[in-house]
Motif scaffolding. Structure first.
Motif, short mmCIF file in Angstrom:
data_model
loop_
_atom_site.label_atom_id
_atom_site.label_comp_id
_atom_site.label_asym_id
_atom_site.label_seq_id
_atom_site.Cartn_x
_atom_site.Cartn_y
_atom_site.Cartn_z
N ARG A 286 0.83 -1.21 0.00
CA ARG A 286 0.00 0.00 0.00
C ARG A 286 0.86 1.25 0.00
O ARG A 286 0.43 2.32 -0.41
N ALA A 287 2.10 1.12 0.48
CA ALA A 287 3.02 2.26 0.53
C ALA A 287 3.92 2.32 -0.71
O ALA A 287 4.70 3.26 -0.86
N SER A 288 3.80 1.37 -1.60
CA SER A 288 4.64 1.33 -2.79
C SER A 288 4.30 2.48 -3.75
O SER A 288 3.13 2.74 -4.01
N PRO A 289 5.33 3.12 -4.29
CA PRO A 289 5.08 4.15 -5.31
C PRO A 289 4.35 3.60 -6.54
O PRO A 289 3.71 4.35 -7.26
N LEU A 290 4.40 2.30 -6.76
CA LEU A 290 3.70 1.71 -7.91
C LEU A 290 2.21 2.02 -7.83
O LEU A 290 1.59 2.39 -8.84
N ALA A 291 1.63 1.88 -6.64
CA ALA A 291 0.20 2.12 -6.47
C ALA A 291 -0.10 3.55 -6.03
O ALA A 291 -1.19 4.06 -6.27
N LYS A 292 0.86 4.21 -5.42
CA LYS A 292 0.64 5.58 -4.96
C LYS A 292 0.79 6.59 -6.09
O LYS A 292 0.04 7.54 -6.19
#
Length: 136
Positions: free
Chosen positions: A86-92
């Motif tokens: 949830r903290a990954s830049p991929l999803a953010k």
């Protein structure tokens, strides 16, 4: 022992993400970023790694851990809580949804894809969003 794994869960892009289309994370100079390494591992090998495998694998690579030390280092790494996907830049930031299957193994889906829309609407899955980038 802590874990970052999700089971039968779809992590949708962050509410404050401006990504209308998923993009491959850029390199930072000659070095791959955390997002770039995560992308490379998951995109090329969908449903091969759990979130724990992915997060520790990137940590190990960035810190030059030796193969013989990996088991002990992994145990030490997960002896305390770690940021999940949830903290990954991929999803953010970069527009990638993260699906964890019944085994906790992950795959990426671009926000603009039909598969993303299908997963986002799937009532059989747990749903959560990536963490917001900005505090409000």
């Amino acid at each position: 022992m802590h874990t970052t794994n999700y089971i039968n869960t779809f992590i949708e892009v962050a509410e404050d993400s401006t990504a209308e289309k998923a993009e491959v994370p850029p390199m930072k100079g000659a070095e791959k970023t955390v997002a770039g390494l995560q992308f490379e591992l998951v995109y090329d090998h969908p449903y091969q790694y759990t979130s724990d495998d992915l997060i520790f694998g990137v940590y190990a690579r960035r810190n030059g851990l030796k193969k013989v030390d990996l088991d002990a280092e992994r145990e030490k790494f997960f002896s305390r809580g770690q940021a999940c996907m949830r903290a990954s830049p991929l999803a953010k930031k970069y527009g990638w949804g993260v699906h964890s299957n019944e085994e906790g193994k992950v795959a990426l889906y671009p926000v603009e894809s039909e598969e993303y829309k299908r997963l986002a609407a799937d009532e059989q899955l747990k749903h959560t969003r990536a963490m917001r980038s900005k505090k409000s």
